[in-house]
Design a protein around this motif. Structure first.
Motif, PDB file in Angstrom:
ATOM      1  N   LYS A 169       0.827  -1.208   0.000  1.00 43.10           N
ATOM      2  CA  LYS A 169       0.000   0.000   0.000  1.00 43.10           C
ATOM      3  C   LYS A 169       0.862   1.260   0.000  1.00 43.10           C
ATOM      4  N   MET A 170       2.052   1.179   0.624  1.00 43.67           N
ATOM      5  CA  MET A 170       2.920   2.357   0.712  1.00 43.67           C
ATOM      6  C   MET A 170       3.481   2.797  -0.632  1.00 43.67           C
ATOM      7  N   LYS A 171       3.421   1.912  -1.622  1.00 47.70           N
ATOM      8  CA  LYS A 171       3.895   2.287  -2.952  1.00 47.70           C
ATOM      9  C   LYS A 171       3.084   3.446  -3.516  1.00 47.70           C
ATOM     10  N   TYR A 172       1.852   3.581  -3.041  1.00 48.10           N
ATOM     11  CA  TYR A 172       0.969   4.638  -3.525  1.00 48.10           C
ATOM     12  C   TYR A 172       0.872   5.787  -2.520  1.00 48.10           C
ATOM     13  N   SER A 173       1.728   5.768  -1.512  1.00 46.55           N
ATOM     14  CA  SER A 173       1.718   6.808  -0.483  1.00 46.55           C
ATOM     15  C   SER A 173       2.856   7.794  -0.713  1.00 46.55           C
ATOM     16  N   ASN A 174       2.670   8.958  -0.190  1.00 42.84           N
ATOM     17  CA  ASN A 174       3.683  10.007  -0.335  1.00 42.84           C
ATOM     18  C   ASN A 174       4.647   9.935   0.857  1.00 42.84           C
ATOM     19  N   VAL A 175       5.578   8.988   0.783  1.00 42.95           N
ATOM     20  CA  VAL A 175       6.563   8.804   1.859  1.00 42.95           C
ATOM     21  C   VAL A 175       7.698   9.814   1.671  1.00 42.95           C
ATOM     22  N   PRO A 176       8.097  10.535   2.726  1.00 38.40           N
ATOM     23  CA  PRO A 176       9.225  11.471   2.602  1.00 38.40           C
ATOM     24  C   PRO A 176      10.477  10.787   2.060  1.00 38.40           C
ATOM     25  N   PRO A 178      13.799  10.829   2.549  1.00 41.96           N
ATOM     26  CA  PRO A 178      14.800  10.188   3.418  1.00 41.96           C
ATOM     27  C   PRO A 178      14.312   8.907   4.104  1.00 41.96           C
ATOM     28  N   LEU A 179      12.969   8.730   4.171  1.00 42.36           N
ATOM     29  CA  LEU A 179      12.430   7.565   4.861  1.00 42.36           C
ATOM     30  C   LEU A 179      12.052   6.429   3.919  1.00 42.36           C
ATOM     31  N   LYS A 180      12.167   6.626   2.631  1.00 42.80           N
ATOM     32  CA  LYS A 180      11.778   5.593   1.686  1.00 42.80           C
ATOM     33  C   LYS A 180      12.651   4.343   1.845  1.00 42.80           C
ATOM     34  N   GLY A 181      12.043   3.190   1.626  1.00 42.68           N
ATOM     35  CA  GLY A 181      12.792   1.935   1.748  1.00 42.68           C
ATOM     36  C   GLY A 181      12.778   1.413   3.168  1.00 42.68           C
ATOM     37  N   LEU A 182      13.958   1.081   3.680  1.00 42.77           N
ATOM     38  CA  LEU A 182      14.049   0.470   5.005  1.00 42.77           C
ATOM     39  C   LEU A 182      13.693   1.426   6.132  1.00 42.77           C
TER      40      LEU A 182
END
Length: 204
Positions: A169-176, A178-182
């Motif tokens: 679901k996070m693939k479609y979220s606007n993750v900052p 520096p926090l993307k991935g692990l």
């Protein structure tokens, strides 16, 4: 009722991931897709269900002090507990090899997607940890370690599927950035761990 309590406790209260943080390497690496996470989770559950009772029997009738008394009174004081680590690893590695051959034959696509993490089940801390946690619990019948191993595997399966579903679901979220991935994955794992800690207050 005692077996039901043991199962619920192993799944939720003493969850291998969220209570002990065992098996985190494959948990984080293979939780990108639900289908892959399901395959690895089922493999881990299968290995746990079989290896924990077998290791219990080996410890009960061969390794612990006085276990060899059934051979004869001269062996009543023999203590082979120093061989626990080697014996447990040998049993786990054997069953992991069996699982690897089955998955490669039945589902080559899953075998390819799991990659190196399928044979690494042999050194998965949650599987070895379950065998060692089983020792001080002093189970008296073979059914108890079977339930404990199966329930521990189900707990690990639920944990990795839940994380995989969230990551999809996070693939479609606007993750900052520096926090993307692990980065965001560690945060989610920590929050899930805090949620599961609430089960520790439950008395069965």
């Amino acid at each position: 009722m005692d077996l039901i309590n043991l199962g619920i406790k192993s799944i939720f209260i003493e969850n291998m991931i969220f209570a002990y943080f065992l098996g985190m390497c494959s948990y984080l690496a293979v939780s990108k897709k639900v289908s892959t996470a399901m395959g690895l989770g089922l493999a881990v559950t299968f290995v746990l269900t079989l290896t924990v009772p077998i290791n219990w029997a080996i410890n009960e009738y061969v390794l612990k002090e006085g276990a060899l008394a059934w051979i004869g009174p001269q062996f009543a004081n023999v203590d082979l507990t120093f061989l626990q680590f080697i014996m447990f690893i040998a049993v786990i590695a054997s069953f992991v090899q069996l699982v690897e051959m089955i998955v490669e034959k039945v589902s080559p696509a899953l075998y390819g997607s799991l990659g190196i993490f399928l044979p690494l089940i042999a050194v998965n801390c949650s599987i070895l940890g379950a065998s060692f946690f089983m020792v001080p619990k002093d189970y008296t019948t073979p059914v108890e370690p079977i339930v404990y191993g199966f329930s521990s595997g189900i707990g690990w399966l639920l944990a990795i599927i839940a994380l995989a579903a969230i990551r999809e679901k996070m693939k479609y979220s606007n993750v900052p950035g520096p926090l993307k991935g692990l980065g965001i994955t560690f945060i989610i794992t920590g929050l899930m761990g805090l949620a599961f800690m609430s089960f520790m207050g439950i008395s069965l």
